[in-house]
Motif scaffolding. Sequence first.
Motif, PDB file in Angstrom:
ATOM      1  N   ALA A   3       0.832  -1.203   0.000  1.00 33.69           N
ATOM      2  CA  ALA A   3       0.000   0.000   0.000  1.00 33.69           C
ATOM      3  C   ALA A   3       0.869   1.257   0.000  1.00 33.69           C
ATOM      4  O   ALA A   3       1.944   1.289   0.607  1.00 33.69           O
ATOM      5  CB  ALA A   3      -0.905  -0.002   1.219  1.00 33.69           C
ATOM      6  N   PHE A   4       0.408   2.255  -0.728  1.00 33.08           N
ATOM      7  CA  PHE A   4       1.038   3.583  -0.707  1.00 33.08           C
ATOM      8  C   PHE A   4      -0.035   4.583  -1.083  1.00 33.08           C
ATOM      9  O   PHE A   4      -1.114   4.191  -1.555  1.00 33.08           O
ATOM     10  CB  PHE A   4       2.228   3.655  -1.675  1.00 33.08           C
ATOM     11  CG  PHE A   4       1.906   3.236  -3.083  1.00 33.08           C
ATOM     12  CD1 PHE A   4       1.260   4.100  -3.954  1.00 33.08           C
ATOM     13  CD2 PHE A   4       2.244   1.952  -3.536  1.00 33.08           C
ATOM     14  CE1 PHE A   4       0.953   3.707  -5.247  1.00 33.08           C
ATOM     15  CE2 PHE A   4       1.925   1.551  -4.835  1.00 33.08           C
ATOM     16  CZ  PHE A   4       1.277   2.442  -5.694  1.00 33.08           C
ATOM     17  N   ASP A   5       0.247   5.849  -0.869  1.00 26.50           N
ATOM     18  CA  ASP A   5      -0.683   6.893  -1.299  1.00 26.50           C
ATOM     19  C   ASP A   5      -0.204   7.500  -2.602  1.00 26.50           C
ATOM     20  O   ASP A   5       0.923   7.991  -2.689  1.00 26.50           O
ATOM     21  CB  ASP A   5      -0.794   7.995  -0.223  1.00 26.50           C
ATOM     22  CG  ASP A   5      -1.583   7.514   0.981  1.00 26.50           C
ATOM     23  OD1 ASP A   5      -2.305   6.498   0.851  1.00 26.50           O
ATOM     24  OD2 ASP A   5      -1.454   8.133   2.053  1.00 26.50           O
ATOM     25  N   TYR A   6      -1.073   7.464  -3.603  1.00 23.60           N
ATOM     26  CA  TYR A   6      -0.778   8.084  -4.890  1.00 23.60           C
ATOM     27  C   TYR A   6      -1.221   9.535  -4.806  1.00 23.60           C
ATOM     28  O   TYR A   6      -2.381   9.814  -4.499  1.00 23.60           O
ATOM     29  CB  TYR A   6      -1.532   7.358  -5.999  1.00 23.60           C
ATOM     30  CG  TYR A   6      -1.557   8.082  -7.331  1.00 23.60           C
ATOM     31  CD1 TYR A   6      -0.570   7.846  -8.284  1.00 23.60           C
ATOM     32  CD2 TYR A   6      -2.576   9.000  -7.638  1.00 23.60           C
ATOM     33  CE1 TYR A   6      -0.603   8.500  -9.512  1.00 23.60           C
ATOM     34  CE2 TYR A   6      -2.611   9.648  -8.862  1.00 23.60           C
ATOM     35  CZ  TYR A   6      -1.618   9.399  -9.790  1.00 23.60           C
ATOM     36  OH  TYR A   6      -1.650  10.044 -11.000  1.00 23.60           O
ATOM     37  N   ILE A   7      -0.294  10.446  -5.089  1.00 22.15           N
ATOM     38  CA  ILE A   7      -0.624  11.875  -5.018  1.00 22.15           C
ATOM     39  C   ILE A   7      -0.133  12.569  -6.278  1.00 22.15           C
ATOM     40  O   ILE A   7       0.992  12.320  -6.730  1.00 22.15           O
ATOM     41  CB  ILE A   7      -0.002  12.528  -3.748  1.00 22.15           C
ATOM     42  CG1 ILE A   7      -0.701  11.956  -2.512  1.00 22.15           C
ATOM     43  CG2 ILE A   7      -0.119  14.047  -3.790  1.00 22.15           C
ATOM     44  CD1 ILE A   7      -0.016  12.255  -1.215  1.00 22.15           C
ATOM     45  N   ARG A   8      -1.006  13.407  -6.849  1.00 20.89           N
ATOM     46  CA  ARG A   8      -0.645  14.150  -8.048  1.00 20.89           C
ATOM     47  C   ARG A   8      -0.499  15.626  -7.663  1.00 20.89           C
ATOM     48  O   ARG A   8      -1.491  16.349  -7.616  1.00 20.89           O
ATOM     49  CB  ARG A   8      -1.757  13.979  -9.092  1.00 20.89           C
ATOM     50  CG  ARG A   8      -1.343  14.360 -10.489  1.00 20.89           C
ATOM     51  CD  ARG A   8      -2.529  14.279 -11.434  1.00 20.89           C
ATOM     52  NE  ARG A   8      -2.805  12.930 -11.897  1.00 20.89           N
ATOM     53  CZ  ARG A   8      -3.568  12.660 -12.967  1.00 20.89           C
ATOM     54  NH1 ARG A   8      -4.111  13.638 -13.653  1.00 20.89           N
ATOM     55  NH2 ARG A   8      -3.776  11.418 -13.343  1.00 20.89           N
ATOM     56  N   LEU A  28       6.986   9.455  -9.491  1.00 20.33           N
ATOM     57  CA  LEU A  28       6.472   8.596 -10.554  1.00 20.33           C
ATOM     58  C   LEU A  28       6.518   9.335 -11.891  1.00 20.33           C
ATOM     59  O   LEU A  28       5.972  10.420 -12.030  1.00 20.33           O
ATOM     60  CB  LEU A  28       5.021   8.198 -10.249  1.00 20.33           C
ATOM     61  CG  LEU A  28       4.293   7.361 -11.315  1.00 20.33           C
ATOM     62  CD1 LEU A  28       4.908   5.981 -11.445  1.00 20.33           C
ATOM     63  CD2 LEU A  28       2.804   7.246 -10.983  1.00 20.33           C
ATOM     64  N   GLY A  31       6.741   4.989 -14.638  1.00 19.51           N
ATOM     65  CA  GLY A  31       6.491   3.882 -13.715  1.00 19.51           C
ATOM     66  C   GLY A  31       7.108   2.549 -14.103  1.00 19.51           C
ATOM     67  O   GLY A  31       6.952   1.565 -13.381  1.00 19.51           O
ATOM     68  N   LEU A  35       7.229   0.907 -10.537  1.00 14.55           N
ATOM     69  CA  LEU A  35       6.170  -0.078 -10.255  1.00 14.55           C
ATOM     70  C   LEU A  35       6.736  -1.494 -10.219  1.00 14.55           C
ATOM     71  O   LEU A  35       6.327  -2.327  -9.410  1.00 14.55           O
ATOM     72  CB  LEU A  35       5.031   0.026 -11.265  1.00 14.55           C
ATOM     73  CG  LEU A  35       4.283   1.366 -11.298  1.00 14.55           C
ATOM     74  CD1 LEU A  35       3.018   1.252 -12.127  1.00 14.55           C
ATOM     75  CD2 LEU A  35       3.952   1.869  -9.904  1.00 14.55           C
ATOM     76  N   ASP A  50       3.096  11.587  -8.406  1.00 15.01           N
ATOM     77  CA  ASP A  50       3.017  11.587  -9.868  1.00 15.01           C
ATOM     78  C   ASP A  50       3.362  12.996 -10.357  1.00 15.01           C
ATOM     79  O   ASP A  50       2.511  13.876 -10.401  1.00 15.01           O
ATOM     80  CB  ASP A  50       1.602  11.180 -10.303  1.00 15.01           C
ATOM     81  CG  ASP A  50       1.504  10.961 -11.799  1.00 15.01           C
ATOM     82  OD1 ASP A  50       2.491  11.248 -12.507  1.00 15.01           O
ATOM     83  OD2 ASP A  50       0.445  10.502 -12.251  1.00 15.01           O
ATOM     84  N   LYS A  52       4.524  13.868 -13.364  1.00 10.63           N
ATOM     85  CA  LYS A  52       4.601  14.102 -14.809  1.00 10.63           C
ATOM     86  C   LYS A  52       3.576  15.100 -15.327  1.00 10.63           C
ATOM     87  O   LYS A  52       3.650  15.512 -16.479  1.00 10.63           O
ATOM     88  CB  LYS A  52       4.534  12.785 -15.584  1.00 10.63           C
ATOM     89  CG  LYS A  52       3.261  12.004 -15.442  1.00 10.63           C
ATOM     90  CD  LYS A  52       3.379  10.718 -16.254  1.00 10.63           C
ATOM     91  CE  LYS A  52       2.264   9.751 -15.919  1.00 10.63           C
ATOM     92  NZ  LYS A  52       2.423   9.147 -14.564  1.00 10.63           N
ATOM     93  N   ARG A 107       5.134   5.592 -22.267  1.00  9.41           N
ATOM     94  CA  ARG A 107       4.939   5.928 -20.853  1.00  9.41           C
ATOM     95  C   ARG A 107       6.193   6.554 -20.239  1.00  9.41           C
ATOM     96  O   ARG A 107       6.101   7.480 -19.444  1.00  9.41           O
ATOM     97  CB  ARG A 107       4.615   4.644 -20.068  1.00  9.41           C
ATOM     98  CG  ARG A 107       3.232   4.113 -20.340  1.00  9.41           C
ATOM     99  CD  ARG A 107       2.204   4.713 -19.417  1.00  9.41           C
ATOM    100  NE  ARG A 107       2.438   4.346 -18.028  1.00  9.41           N
ATOM    101  CZ  ARG A 107       1.949   5.004 -16.988  1.00  9.41           C
ATOM    102  NH1 ARG A 107       1.207   6.069 -17.162  1.00  9.41           N
ATOM    103  NH2 ARG A 107       2.194   4.606 -15.760  1.00  9.41           N
TER     104      ARG A 107
END
Lengths: 289, 155
Positions: A3-8, A28, A31, A35, A50, A52, A107
């Motif tokens: 588990a992790f927190d994805y933050i943009r 990220l 990835g 990943l 994230d 990008k 990507r």
Amino acid sequence: MNAFDYIRPQSLEEAGRYLTSHAHVKLLGGGNTLLLNIKKGLEAPEIVLDVKHLPGLSDVRYHHNQGLKLGAAVKLQHLAAGLEIRRHYPLLHQTAQKLASPQVRNRATIGGTLAWASSVSELAAPMLCYDAVCYVWSPRGKRTIPLSEFYVGDGRTALARDEIITHVHLPAFPTRTYGVYQRQTVRHDGRRMIAAVAVLAIRKQQALTHWRIAVLGVDDRPKRIPEAEELLQGAPSFEEVEQALALVQERIHPQDVEYARADYRRVVLQSLLRHGIMEVIQHLQGSRS
Amino acid sequence: MKHEIEFIINGQNMQFTVDSNQTLLEVIREELGLTGAKYGCSTGECGACSVLFNGEVVNACMVLAPEAAGAEIITVEGLAEEDELHPLQKSFIDHHGVQCGYCAPGMLISAKALLSRTSRPHEEEIREALVGNLCRCGAYADIIKSIQVASRARR
């Protein structure tokens, strides 16, 4: 995946706050490496940032005097297909077309790929030949890192943990520049590299100057061999080319891998490099008029 | 962390709640039941999970679900129109481009991406476009032929 927190984040400053306030933050891009490492359990970040989509990071700008500015989030596919790259940085174009697969190139970002500091990181070879410089931002300020000082060995870079590559700059090159990229890999997509080399020079009147030799797969980092480049300045004779090749052999430290022994990697590199140097000489002197 | 995301898949607008560490492939297969994209290597090497992401071919196993917010996605299920198979699909049937079939959805998606930018690709261009798609039956010759024939059949 753990588990992790994805933050943009919406700005560099916001990204910087996360990098400062948390211990295990990973940036990220495409990835492809991050990943994979998370899936394998090699990394367990608390936060995946994230970056990008950050403003300006996808810009591409070319100016005939100032050169090329590539945002860190520009995709590798742009290097393989972009007109300004093909016209003004053909070695980069040529190399990018061979990088991995369309799925990966669509990507993978330039910043993320450069920061993957494996000794077989193919993007590094043309970038080293074109004297690329990384522009880096952190909450503490900005700085530049020439790519030739960016890789510090064993998969590590000169980046501090709160630093983000914002863009990469390549100076302008005259049209009488020529470069080649040669690689020997087990797989068509570039995986399982035995060795690879990029060679570049500029013709100035009768002389060949600004030699660049970048080698992959034969040391603990992608690297240039400046002493060998020096030997080739001017109009190198066959003897000087052989001297340069011998010098390169002294400066590399290949490792055994399951698909290639270190001494085999030396032989392959020698052959690729000889071919590369001779092609550059042929092309630039053959086009003399 | 949960994310409310919205994306368009095969022309349909969808809304989901996803976890940070879910992949796009998991959402497509398990939440949407679109099992055309296959779970292969899970490391971005085999291309069995290829989908079009904003028109470009990507490995869905290497995209985080929250990254897909706002994206337009096409899977192999989105190639046919109504009951009419896509010319590539027909050609794969006619020219034996499908052997065990596991790689076929990914092959079709890569081929679709190729034909959308190059209408009459040479064999070498087809091979390049398929570098990221592995076929363990080794049916490459028939796959390439299927794509060639389909591209010639288009106007």
